[in-house]
Scaffold this active site. Structure first.
Site, PDB file in Angstrom:
ATOM      1  N   GLU A 356       0.843  -1.198   0.000  1.00 52.77           N
ATOM      2  CA  GLU A 356       0.000   0.000   0.000  1.00 52.77           C
ATOM      3  C   GLU A 356       0.887   1.261   0.000  1.00 52.77           C
ATOM      4  O   GLU A 356       0.511   2.299  -0.510  1.00 52.77           O
ATOM      5  CB  GLU A 356      -0.952   0.012   1.214  1.00 52.77           C
ATOM      6  CG  GLU A 356      -2.113   0.976   1.011  1.00 52.77           C
ATOM      7  CD  GLU A 356      -3.180   0.896   2.100  1.00 52.77           C
ATOM      8  OE1 GLU A 356      -2.917   1.339   3.222  1.00 52.77           O
ATOM      9  OE2 GLU A 356      -4.287   0.389   1.813  1.00 52.77           O
ATOM     10  N   HIS A 387       6.125 -26.926   3.298  1.00 52.28           N
ATOM     11  CA  HIS A 387       5.226 -28.005   2.886  1.00 52.28           C
ATOM     12  C   HIS A 387       4.123 -27.485   1.974  1.00 52.28           C
ATOM     13  O   HIS A 387       3.108 -28.155   1.789  1.00 52.28           O
ATOM     14  CB  HIS A 387       4.616 -28.670   4.123  1.00 52.28           C
ATOM     15  CG  HIS A 387       5.668 -29.244   5.024  1.00 52.28           C
ATOM     16  ND1 HIS A 387       6.276 -30.458   4.779  1.00 52.28           N
ATOM     17  CD2 HIS A 387       6.261 -28.742   6.133  1.00 52.28           C
ATOM     18  CE1 HIS A 387       7.183 -30.691   5.726  1.00 52.28           C
ATOM     19  NE2 HIS A 387       7.197 -29.662   6.556  1.00 52.28           N
ATOM     20  N   LYS A 512     -13.707   1.616  -3.916  1.00 49.46           N
ATOM     21  CA  LYS A 512     -14.730   1.927  -2.907  1.00 49.46           C
ATOM     22  C   LYS A 512     -15.903   2.643  -3.570  1.00 49.46           C
ATOM     23  O   LYS A 512     -17.064   2.330  -3.321  1.00 49.46           O
ATOM     24  CB  LYS A 512     -14.161   2.835  -1.811  1.00 49.46           C
ATOM     25  CG  LYS A 512     -13.119   2.180  -0.929  1.00 49.46           C
ATOM     26  CD  LYS A 512     -12.668   3.164   0.149  1.00 49.46           C
ATOM     27  CE  LYS A 512     -11.389   2.711   0.813  1.00 49.46           C
ATOM     28  NZ  LYS A 512     -10.811   3.700   1.696  1.00 49.46           N
TER      29      LYS A 512
HETATM   30  O1  F6P Z   1      -8.774   1.538   2.052  1.00 53.56           O
HETATM   31  C1  F6P Z   1      -7.477   1.531   2.551  1.00 53.56           C
HETATM   32  C2  F6P Z   1      -7.438   2.090   3.935  1.00 53.56           C
HETATM   33  O2  F6P Z   1      -7.672   3.453   3.920  1.00 53.56           O
HETATM   34  C3  F6P Z   1      -6.114   1.795   4.636  1.00 53.56           C
HETATM   35  O3  F6P Z   1      -5.122   2.675   4.291  1.00 53.56           O
HETATM   36  C4  F6P Z   1      -6.521   1.847   6.068  1.00 53.56           C
HETATM   37  O4  F6P Z   1      -5.588   1.266   6.907  1.00 53.56           O
HETATM   38  C5  F6P Z   1      -7.833   1.104   6.018  1.00 53.56           C
HETATM   39  O5  F6P Z   1      -8.399   1.484   4.768  1.00 53.56           O
HETATM   40  C6  F6P Z   1      -8.791   1.396   7.124  1.00 53.56           C
HETATM   41  O6  F6P Z   1      -9.116   2.749   7.187  1.00 53.56           O
HETATM   42  P1  F6P Z   1      -9.775   3.367   8.481  1.00 53.56           P
HETATM   43  O7  F6P Z   1      -8.846   3.167   9.611  1.00 53.56           O
HETATM   44  O8  F6P Z   1     -10.005   4.810   8.155  1.00 53.56           O
HETATM   45  O9  F6P Z   1     -11.069   2.640   8.711  1.00 53.56           O
END
Ligand code: F6P
Length: 552
Positions: A356, A387, A512
């Site tokens: 990431e 394994h 998203k």
């Molecule tokens: O979608 C990726 C992300 O933003 C990550 O970088 C982050 O750790 C995760 O989602 C969770 O985000 P949040 O802590 O804002 O729920």
């Protein structure tokens, strides 16, 4: 500056031609080289880079490349709070979270340390209440089970660390059970809830943004579960939920009581947040003293990064080895192989940290990058992976760079009655670790000439697969803190060389927003801009669900 425009690039490319043809067998019998490529400049760790396909002269050139990329200045920039996350216009101050005092936090502005200490103090108060059985659920019974609801950085670090440090559980926490639920499909909660008592379960909702749908949907399910069990709607969020986030407003809007809100800040990236109140579950398990040890181990790495010349600076060297493999030897797969069952979740944690952070193809200056950046990283507990997927490492067609991690000393925990058996486990484990990196490097030449002669083609091992061995004195809260910070800093140094911003993650946003558009289509709304494949899949899902409904 882009990596391939640095003055040292061409000479290293030429050297790489030479080394990619060379078998590791030709390199591994030179005691002088061995001495130059094994490092113990970081307390509690020994790093062996000798099974990498390079010479100490190549390493020197890589160090020059790091100097050309201004690694030293950029380390100071990170630690002193410069705006290193340019696309979001903020600093990345995770190192400030683990500084033991304002004087040691590398930042001019000492207010940061005060804020951090204040939020950790509040976390400690809540933890002590739970440990002292003073935190009671809706029927007045003390809390016994704690469920961390979060995803990505709000899950992976705490999950990995609490699992790894179980044997360091604080005496006051021995009777508490800590669980984790992250997946948006609700499957983890569905598996967990039937085994839990709603009267004695506390949910920790961890989300930097407090708007991640995965986390909020799990939190809402927990609310429904408590209501069904008879908890009073007005009280249940106060008695059964703690919120951890960088936004008080959103926690308040969701219904987390002010007294149950723990803060961290937008200058802490999600995947770098386990040092903040996000580490609640870690601190609950190993106690605040243990958590401070964990922070101290990470701070030790920060000091090492800041103060050690590049030639002996372990995160810098670890990064340069990655750059050499990825950009010069064209090895783009990286296996993480801890010979330690306690590090079962370490690879998943690193997958987020590395991919990431550095899985990017646009430079800090928004130019297209025309060289490889972060390799594909995956892993497994080493002896189990032997394994499973080691077959490919030994006889497949892919070039893979591996990190072997092992603790030299193991304590047997509470299993004193079978101490000897555990000593035997430990020596089996160590010998497997050393054997595998040897075989990967040497292939069939690990055998005597006589033995090699007897091998038919399907029994041959080509070898020359590179690896780094990381020996850790012993796995403790302190050394685990150091190990995590070591990888964090490695990722940062690599990002400097690749000229990318490791602190944003724009690549996760589109998925998203498209999911938000697909959900109504699944419920029957017509979308006219869908591709054929997605439309066909949506139709298939709808048909199957309709048939299932008819049958029920
Ligand atoms: O979608 C990726 C992300 O933003 C990550 O970088 C982050 O750790 C995760 O989602 C969770 O985000 P949040 O802590 O804002 O729920």
């Amino acid at each position: 500056m882009l990596l391939n425009l640095l003055p040292g690039w061409d000479s290293l490319r030429a050297k790489a031609e030479q080394f990619s043809e060379m078998h590791l067998d030709k390199l591994l019998h030179d005691p002088e080289r061995q001495q130059k490529l094994m490092f113990s400049s970081l307390e509690h760790f020994v790093m062996d880079f000798s099974k990498q396909r390079l010479s100490s002269e190549v390493l020197d050139e890589l160090i020059d490349l790091a100097k050309q990329a201004k690694v030293e200045e950029k380390i100071q920039g990170l630690l002193s709070g410069e705006i290193v996350n340019k696309s979001e216009n903020r600093a990345a101050l995770h190192t400030a979270l683990r500084a033991p005092s304002a004087e040691e936090c590398f930042l001019e502005d000492k207010q940061f340390n005060k804020k951090i200490q204040k939020s950790l103090n509040k976390m400690e108060v809540l933890i002590k209440r739970i440990q002292a059985k003073q935190w009671r659920g809706f029927t007045g019974k003390p809390i016994k089970d704690i469920v961390n609801i979060g995803v990505g950085g709000s899950d992976l670090g705490p999950l990995m660390t609490t699992y790894a440090l179980k044997e360091f559980t604080a005496p006051d926490s021995k009777k508490l059970n800590i669980h984790f639920a992250s997946s948006i499909d609700g499957a983890q909660l569905a598996g967990l809830l039937p085994g839990l008592n709603p009267e004695t379960t506390l949910f920790i909702v961890v989300s930097k943004s407090f708007s991640t749908i995965d986390t909020l949907s799990n939190a809402n399910t927990a609310v429904s579960w408590l209501k069904t069990a008879g908890a009073d709607e007005a009280l249940l969020k106060k008695l059964h939920f703690i919120g951890i986030s960088s936004t008080t407003e959103k926690m308040t809007d969701w219904g987390i009581a002010k007294s149950n809100q723990l803060l961290f800040w937008d200058w802490v990236g999600g995947r770098y947040s386990l040092w903040s109140t996000v580490g609640f579950s870690i601190a609950l398990q190993i106690g605040m003293e243990g958590f401070k040890e964990f922070l101290a181990g990470a701070h030790h790495l920060d000091k090492h990064l800041a103060e050690t010349p590049l030639e002996k600076n372990i995160p810098v060297l670890l990064s340069l080895i990655d750059i050499w493999n990825c950009n010069f030897l064209r090895t783009n797969a990286h296996a993480i192989l801890p010979y330690d069952g306690r590090l079962k979740h370490f690879h998943a944690y690193l997958e987020q940290l590395e991919m990431e952070s550095n899985g990017k193809s646009v430079s800090v200056g928004n130019e297209d990058i025309n060289y490889r950046t972060c390799p594909i990283l995956w892993g497994e507990v080493g002896p189990n992976a032997q394994h499973a997927f080691y077959q490919l490492l030994h006889q497949g067609t892919e070039s893979v760079n591996s990190d072997f991690l092992v603790a030299i000393k193991r304590c047997t925990g509470e299993a004193r009655d079978v101490k000897e058996s555990f000593a035997e486990h430990h020596s089996l484990n160590l010998s497997n670790c050393l054997a595998q990196s040897r075989v990967l490097a040497l292939g069939s030449t690990a055998l005597s000439l006589d033995e090699q002669m007897k091998l038919s083609p399907h029994q041959q091992y080509a070898g020359s697969q590179s690896s780094t061995t990381i020996l850790i004195d012993q796995l403790t809260p302190y050394t685990l803190g150091s190990l995590i910070a070591l990888y964090e800093h490695k990722v940062f140094i690599s990002s400097i060389l690749w000229d990318i911003n490791p602190f944003d993650q724009w690549g996760v946003e589109l998925g998203k927003s498209i999911a938000n558009k697909i959900q109504p289509a699944l419920q029957g709304e017509k979308l006219d801009y869908l591709d054929c494949s997605t439309s066909a899949l949506i139709e298939q899902v709808k048909r199957t669900l309709a048939e299932a409904e008819q049958q029920s």
